[in-house]
Design an enzyme around this catalytic site. Sequence first.
Site, PDB file in Angstrom:
ATOM      1  N   ASP A 216      -6.350   3.846   2.978  1.00 13.80           N
ATOM      2  CA  ASP A 216      -5.225   4.483   2.281  1.00 13.80           C
ATOM      3  C   ASP A 216      -5.698   5.602   1.360  1.00 13.80           C
ATOM      4  O   ASP A 216      -4.992   6.002   0.451  1.00 13.80           O
ATOM      5  CB  ASP A 216      -4.434   3.442   1.495  1.00 13.80           C
TER       6      ASP A 216
ATOM      7  N   GLU B 237      -8.585  -4.036   6.360  1.00 18.95           N
ATOM      8  CA  GLU B 237      -7.351  -3.692   5.662  1.00 18.95           C
ATOM      9  C   GLU B 237      -6.742  -4.907   4.978  1.00 18.95           C
ATOM     10  O   GLU B 237      -6.610  -5.976   5.554  1.00 18.95           O
ATOM     11  CB  GLU B 237      -6.319  -3.009   6.555  1.00 18.95           C
TER      12      GLU B 237
END
Length: 506
Positions: A305, A229
């Site tokens: 996401d 991430e």
Amino acid sequence: MLPQLSIERASVFALGLIATGSLVVAGPCDIYSAGGTPCVAAHSTTRALYSSYSGPLYQVKRGSDGATADIAPLSAGGVANAAAQDSFCDGTTCLITIIYDQSGRGNHLTQAPPGGFSGPESNGYDNLASAIGAPVTLNGQKAYGVFISPGTGYRNNAASGTATGDAPEGMYAVLDGTHYNDACCFDYGNAETSSRDTGNGHMEAIYFGDNTIWGTGSGSGPWIMADLENGLFSGSSPDNNSGDPSISYRFLTAVVKGKQNQWAIRGANAASGSLSTFYNGARPSVSGYNPMSKEGAIILGIGGDNSNGAQGTFYEGVMTSGYPSDATENSVQANIVAAKYATASLTSGPKLTVGSSISLQATTPGYTTRYIAHSGSTVNTQVVSSSSSTTLKQQASWTVRTGLANSDCFSFESRDTPGSFLRHYNFVLQLSANDGTKQFHEDATFCPQAGLNGQGNSIRSWNYPTRYFRHYNNVLYAASNGGVHTFDATSSFNNDVSWVISTGFA
């Protein structure tokens, strides 16, 4: 450190070469369990990952009536029953709707919902994969992988038993090392439960591709990296690890594992040989990754996401509880090699001959005098016959070429505009000059199959295998059997995507 006995048990499982049917007795998850790091998620559309598993591997949904069918292995521990899928989907299209978790924890993967990014389907969901985009054989038995086109993704935001926080875990995936791009992000592994970017260190997933926005390895890619991430990492540096090689085996084993301030990347040819370690060391040297803040959702084909611009092909993969030893992973790799992944044909139906000139006749009732032609760059259907002008005959004739992106399929070059090919752009077919790019080659490669209405061929896009040559209001599209575009209408789909191929008018 695992006891020597556990290492030996894991090795015996994989290397004993005790066979039933086509696969060794122990599956990858038996090996992980013997090594003290059991699977908490086990996904494969090609085979059982436990020697005793005989439940469903995946579910398909067919376009003709919306019915679903579960596809199981031929026998416990065996290869998927591809014939059951072929029979169920005969004469229509099928999508993969569920990839079942074989671990017993219910960590099934389904159509990914919208998150930080929305998908292209209704209500922002991602697309589902074609059930026939990635045919293979395992020990000579046919199976199907999961061909992820841009916009396609699977997810489970309520997984059970997966690592959270800084807890240790391991994962592997068998992928197609020739199918990738530079978009974000073709991942398999641990991600956010909200489908949104919640900060550094909130993911730990295998990434494969040649994205260069964050980290890179040596050469020009593609690379196995870890999506942690807010970064694809090849090592401790957020920028580059020269020890992480460009790697593009047709069948590729990718491994990522992590524990407190230690993680590793490993990889191998899934068809032969042993694993190599490309990184083994401390967490990234920037803030937010030590300790990690893993959330435990599971993703396939997308970023945490729901970034969904990437592409790739997935055959099998697992996630474990605990940090697997190299010895355990080496035994899993031996098992994968013993499964003997090999390529299978992407085409069926009447054969095409490279170098020949063809014309493609519509089979939809009321439109059978029309053929695929072009007016400038616009690709359409026009009424053509032996008495038509030479110009029109040439516009309705195409030279069959070896597929620009995949040699098992084909590309179609204009007879009257040499060097220009049929390609899809925003799912509209057009005639464009070959610019030599990877994207053009992929958009201009098509795989014929037996016609869905029983006549001739249906021409499937290689890089979007849910999409076919379709005439709609006499214009040509790359259309799916149902979808958000008007040209994806289900009415008359089978007729509109079936073409009788004959010797070219010119």
